[in-house]
Scaffold this motif. Structure first.
Motif, PDB file in Angstrom:
ATOM      1  N   LEU A  81      52.047-104.354 -21.971  1.00  0.00           N
ATOM      2  CA  LEU A  81      52.441-103.046 -22.499  1.00  0.00           C
ATOM      3  C   LEU A  81      53.054-102.183 -21.407  1.00  0.00           C
ATOM      4  CD1 LEU A  81      49.524-102.127 -24.944  1.00  0.00           C
ATOM      5  CD2 LEU A  81      51.942-102.473 -25.534  1.00  0.00           C
ATOM      6  N   TYR A  82      52.504-102.293 -20.189  1.00  0.00           N
ATOM      7  CA  TYR A  82      53.086-101.521 -19.095  1.00  0.00           C
ATOM      8  C   TYR A  82      54.482-102.034 -18.754  1.00  0.00           C
ATOM      9  CZ  TYR A  82      53.291 -98.282 -15.262  1.00  0.00           C
ATOM     10  OH  TYR A  82      53.667 -97.223 -14.465  1.00  0.00           O
ATOM     11  N   LEU A  83      54.691-103.345 -18.910  1.00  0.00           N
ATOM     12  CA  LEU A  83      56.038-103.880 -18.717  1.00  0.00           C
ATOM     13  C   LEU A  83      57.021-103.234 -19.685  1.00  0.00           C
ATOM     14  CD1 LEU A  83      55.945-107.775 -18.175  1.00  0.00           C
ATOM     15  CD2 LEU A  83      56.882-106.036 -16.659  1.00  0.00           C
ATOM     16  N   LEU A  84      56.575-103.021 -20.928  1.00  0.00           N
ATOM     17  CA  LEU A  84      57.431-102.372 -21.929  1.00  0.00           C
ATOM     18  C   LEU A  84      57.762-100.946 -21.500  1.00  0.00           C
ATOM     19  CD1 LEU A  84      58.804-102.575 -24.725  1.00  0.00           C
ATOM     20  CD2 LEU A  84      56.671-101.708 -25.721  1.00  0.00           C
ATOM     21  N   PHE A  85      56.741-100.199 -21.078  1.00  0.00           N
ATOM     22  CA  PHE A  85      56.961 -98.841 -20.587  1.00  0.00           C
ATOM     23  C   PHE A  85      57.880 -98.854 -19.362  1.00  0.00           C
ATOM     24  CE2 PHE A  85      55.621 -95.708 -17.363  1.00  0.00           C
ATOM     25  CZ  PHE A  85      56.035 -94.547 -18.004  1.00  0.00           C
ATOM     26  N   PHE A  86      57.646 -99.786 -18.458  1.00  0.00           N
ATOM     27  CA  PHE A  86      58.428 -99.906 -17.227  1.00  0.00           C
ATOM     28  C   PHE A  86      59.908-100.083 -17.541  1.00  0.00           C
ATOM     29  CE2 PHE A  86      60.280-102.697 -13.966  1.00  0.00           C
ATOM     30  CZ  PHE A  86      60.004-101.980 -12.807  1.00  0.00           C
ATOM     31  N   ARG A  87      60.198-100.852 -18.605  1.00  0.00           N
ATOM     32  CA  ARG A  87      61.589-101.130 -18.946  1.00  0.00           C
ATOM     33  C   ARG A  87      62.228-100.041 -19.795  1.00  0.00           C
ATOM     34  NH1 ARG A  87      59.602-107.271 -19.785  1.00  0.00           N
ATOM     35  NH2 ARG A  87      60.144-108.013 -17.682  1.00  0.00           N
ATOM     36  N   LEU A  88      61.401 -99.154 -20.319  1.00  0.00           N
ATOM     37  CA  LEU A  88      61.924 -98.078 -21.172  1.00  0.00           C
ATOM     38  C   LEU A  88      61.679 -96.701 -20.555  1.00  0.00           C
ATOM     39  CD1 LEU A  88      60.695 -99.386 -24.662  1.00  0.00           C
ATOM     40  CD2 LEU A  88      62.952 -99.692 -23.639  1.00  0.00           C
ATOM     41  N   VAL A  89      61.463 -96.657 -19.250  1.00  0.00           N
ATOM     42  CA  VAL A  89      61.108 -95.387 -18.602  1.00  0.00           C
ATOM     43  C   VAL A  89      62.181 -94.321 -18.764  1.00  0.00           C
ATOM     44  CG1 VAL A  89      59.508 -96.288 -16.881  1.00  0.00           C
ATOM     45  CG2 VAL A  89      61.965 -96.292 -16.403  1.00  0.00           C
ATOM     46  N   THR A  90      63.424 -94.738 -18.882  1.00  0.00           N
ATOM     47  CA  THR A  90      64.502 -93.745 -19.028  1.00  0.00           C
ATOM     48  C   THR A  90      64.384 -92.990 -20.350  1.00  0.00           C
ATOM     49  OG1 THR A  90      65.953 -95.492 -19.887  1.00  0.00           O
ATOM     50  CG2 THR A  90      66.108 -94.986 -17.531  1.00  0.00           C
TER      51      THR A  90
END
Length: 467
Positions: A81-90
Motif C-alpha cells: 500500500l505504501y508503494l501505491l502511495f509512493f507512486r501517487l505522491v504527486t
C-alpha cells in the motif's frame, strides 16, 4: 548513458573496493559503518525522499511489535500500500521521488516482507522448542529477534541498497558475525564475476546506439517491412539483457568483495534464501565456499534454457526466490498457470503502475500454458531425434516470447506497447493461442484413441471367453 545510469555505475564501482575494506572490521563496527554508508548514499541520491523508506521501515517494525503472528500478511499489505502511495505522491501535492528513491523502496519492500516472515518463524520455532524440549530443525532461522537498530541497519546496509541483490536478514546477520572474513574467498570470485562486465557494457552501448527504443514510437518505424519490425524487438531485448547483465554482475561483485552471502558449498545455498541444509565441515578437509546466496543472474541459462518457465528462474534470481516463497504459495488458485499468473500480477505491481508491465507479465502465463500444452500433446509422442528438434524450436519461440514481452516492459505505456505489438500482428499471442488449441485437439484425440483401444481390448476378452 543517462546521468542516472552514471550515478548507478559510480556507486557500483565504488562498492567493490570498499567491500574489501569491510572485511577488516569487527561486527559492531561493520554494522555501524555499513548503515552509515547506506544512509549517505540514500540521502545523497534521494534527499528528503529518504523519508519514504524510513516510514516503511518504522511501520514494519511497529507491525512486528504489535502482532508478530500476522506480521507477514500485514507487512505485505503495509509495504505494498505504501508503494501505491509512493507512486501517487504527486496526487497529494508532494514532489515526485527520484529514480534512486524508487530503487531503494522496491528492495526495501522485499526486505521488510521477508523480515516479518523470518521473525514469525523465529517465534513459532521458539514455542515449539519450549513445548517439545528439542532444538528447532529449521535451517537458517534467526537466533534472536532483531532490535530496531538491527532492522534499520539491515534496511540501509550499503551493499546492494539500490541495485540488489535481495538478501534475507539472516544472511545479513551471518555476514556481520563472520569469524574470519579475511580468510574467505574474495578476489578470485569477484574478478570472475567482473570479467564479462566490460563485454556486456560495450555491447549495450553499441547495440543501443543502433537500435534506440524511441524509434519504435515514430510513424517512420511502420514504414519498414514486417521482418525489420519483428527483428527490432530482438535487438531491444538484447540491449535490455546486456544492461542488466552488466548491472547485476557488478552488484554481485560488490557483495563478494564484502563477503556477504559467502557460505560453504555443502550448505547448498539458494539465491536469495541462503543455506538449505545444516552443514558441519570435516575438520580434515578444506572447506570450499560459494556466493550462490547473492547470485542474481545466470546469464548462460537465461539465454539458452528451453522453456519460458525456466527463463524466469535464471533472471533476477533473488527476487524470484522471494516471489516463490512469499507470493506463489499463497495464490488463490491451484492450477500452475493461474498461480503463475497471480505471481506475475504481484510482480508487475511491485515493478510499477505502468500498463506495459501488466501487459508483459500477464502474457507469461499464456506462454506457459501454450508450452505445457505442446509438451504434453506433441513432444511426448516424439522419439529422441524429434524431441531434440522440438526443443530447438521451443527455445527459439521462448526467446521470441521474451523479446515480445520485453517491449511492454520498456515502452511502459499501454498505447505504445499495443502500437508495437499490432505492428507485428500480435504474433506471439497468436502463436500461443494456436499452440493451446492444437494441444487441446491432440489431447482429445489421444483420449479418444485410448478409449477406442480400451474398448477393443474388452471386445477381444469377450471373444476369447466365447471361444
Amino acid at each position: 548513458m543517462s546521468p542516472d545510469e552514471l550515478v548507478y555505475l559510480g556507486i557500483l564501482a565504488a562498492s567493490i573496493p570498499v567491500g574489501f575494506l569491510f572485511r577488516y572490521l569487527s561486527p559492531p563496527v561493520k554494522q555501524g559503518a555499513a548503515l552509515l554508508l547506506g544512509l549517505i548514499i540514500s540521502i545523497a541520491t534521494c534527499g528528503l525522499h529518504t523519508l519514504h523508506s524510513l516510514f516503511t521501515v518504522l511501520g514494519t517494525w511497529l507491525i512486528i511489535k504489535i502482532n508478530w503472528r500476522s506480521a507477514p500478511a500485514l507487512s505485505l499489505g503495509w509495504t505494498f500500500l505504501y508503494l501505491l502511495f509512493f507512486r501517487l505522491v504527486t496526487w497529494f501535492g508532494l514532489p515526485q521521488p527520484t529514480p534512486f528513491a524508487n530503487a531503494i523502496q522496491l528492495l526495501l519492500t522485499l526486505k521488510m516482507v521477508s523480515l516479518a516472515n523470518e521473525i514469525q518463524s523465529y517465534h513459532l520455532e521458539k514455542k515449539k522448542e519450549v513445548s517439545t524440549f528439542t532444538k528447532s530443525p529449521v535451517v537458517g532461522g534467526l537466533s534472536h529477534e532483531p532490535s530496531l537498530y538491527d532492522i534499520i541497519s539491515y534496511s540501509y546496509c550499503y551493499v546492494g541498497i539500490m541495485t540488489g541483490p535481495f538478501f534475507r536478514y539472516q544472511t545479513y546477520a551471518d555476514w556481520l558475525q563472520q569469524s574470519n572474513p579475511l580468510s574467505l574467498p574474495g578476489k578470485e570470485p569477484c574478478l570472475q564475476r567482473l570479467k564479462v562486465v566490460p563485454i556486456f557494457g560495450a555491447l549495450f552501448i553499441a547495440v543501443n546506439s543502433v537500435f534506440p527504443l524511441s524509434y519504435v514510437r515514430t510513424d517512420e518505424f511502420l514504414e519498414h517491412n514486417y521482418f525489420y519490425r519483428f527483428f527490432y524487438m530482438v535487438a531491444i531485448f538484447f540491449v535490455f539483457r546486456m544492461r542488466f547483465y552488466s548491472a547485476w554482475c557488478g552488484a554481485e561483485a560488490g557483495c563478494i568483495s564484502a563477503g556477504l552471502g559467502c557460505y560453504p558449498q555443502g550448505a547448498l545455498s539458494k539465491p536469495g534464501g541462503g543455506p538449505t541444509v545444516k552443514y558441519s565441515p570435516d575438520p580434515d578437509t578444506a572447506v570450499e565456499y560459494d556466493f550462490k546466496t547473492i547470485q542474481n543472474i545466470d546469464c548462460y541459462n537465461t539465454d539458452f534454457c528451453v522453456k519460458v518457465r525456466h527463463g524466469m528462474r535464471y533472471w533476477n534470481m533473488t527476487v524470484q526466490w522471494w516471489l516463490h516463497h512469499y507470493i506463489y504459495p499463497n495464490a488463490p488458485f491451484r492450477a500452475y498457470a493461474l498461480r503463475a499468473g497471480w505471481t506475475m500480477l504481484i510482480s508487475a505491481y511491485w515493478h510499477g503502475l505502468h500498463a506495459g508491465y501488466y501487459l508483459s507479465f500477464l502474457t507469461i502465463p499464456l506462454c506457459i500454458a501454450a508450452e505445457s500444452a505442446m509438451e504434453a500433446s506433441v513432444r511426448a509422442r516424439l522419439g529422441p531425434t524429434g524431441q531434440n528438434i522440438f526443443d530447438w524450436i521451443h527455445w527459439f519461440l521462448k526467446m521470441r516470447a521474451y523479446d515480445y514481452m520485453c517491449m511492454g516492459f520498456v515502452l511502459l505505456k499501454a498505447s505504445d506497447t499495443i502500437y508495437y505489438w499490432s505492428s507485428i500482428y500480435f504474433i506471439i499471442h497468436i502463436i500461443a493461442v494456436v499452440c493451446i488449441g492444437v494441444g487441446q485437439v491432440m489431447k482429445g484425440g489421444k483420449k479418444r484413441e485410448r478409449r477406442e483401444r480400451g474398448e477393443g481390448e474388452k471386445e477381444d476378452v469377450v471373444r476369447d471367453k466365447a471361444e
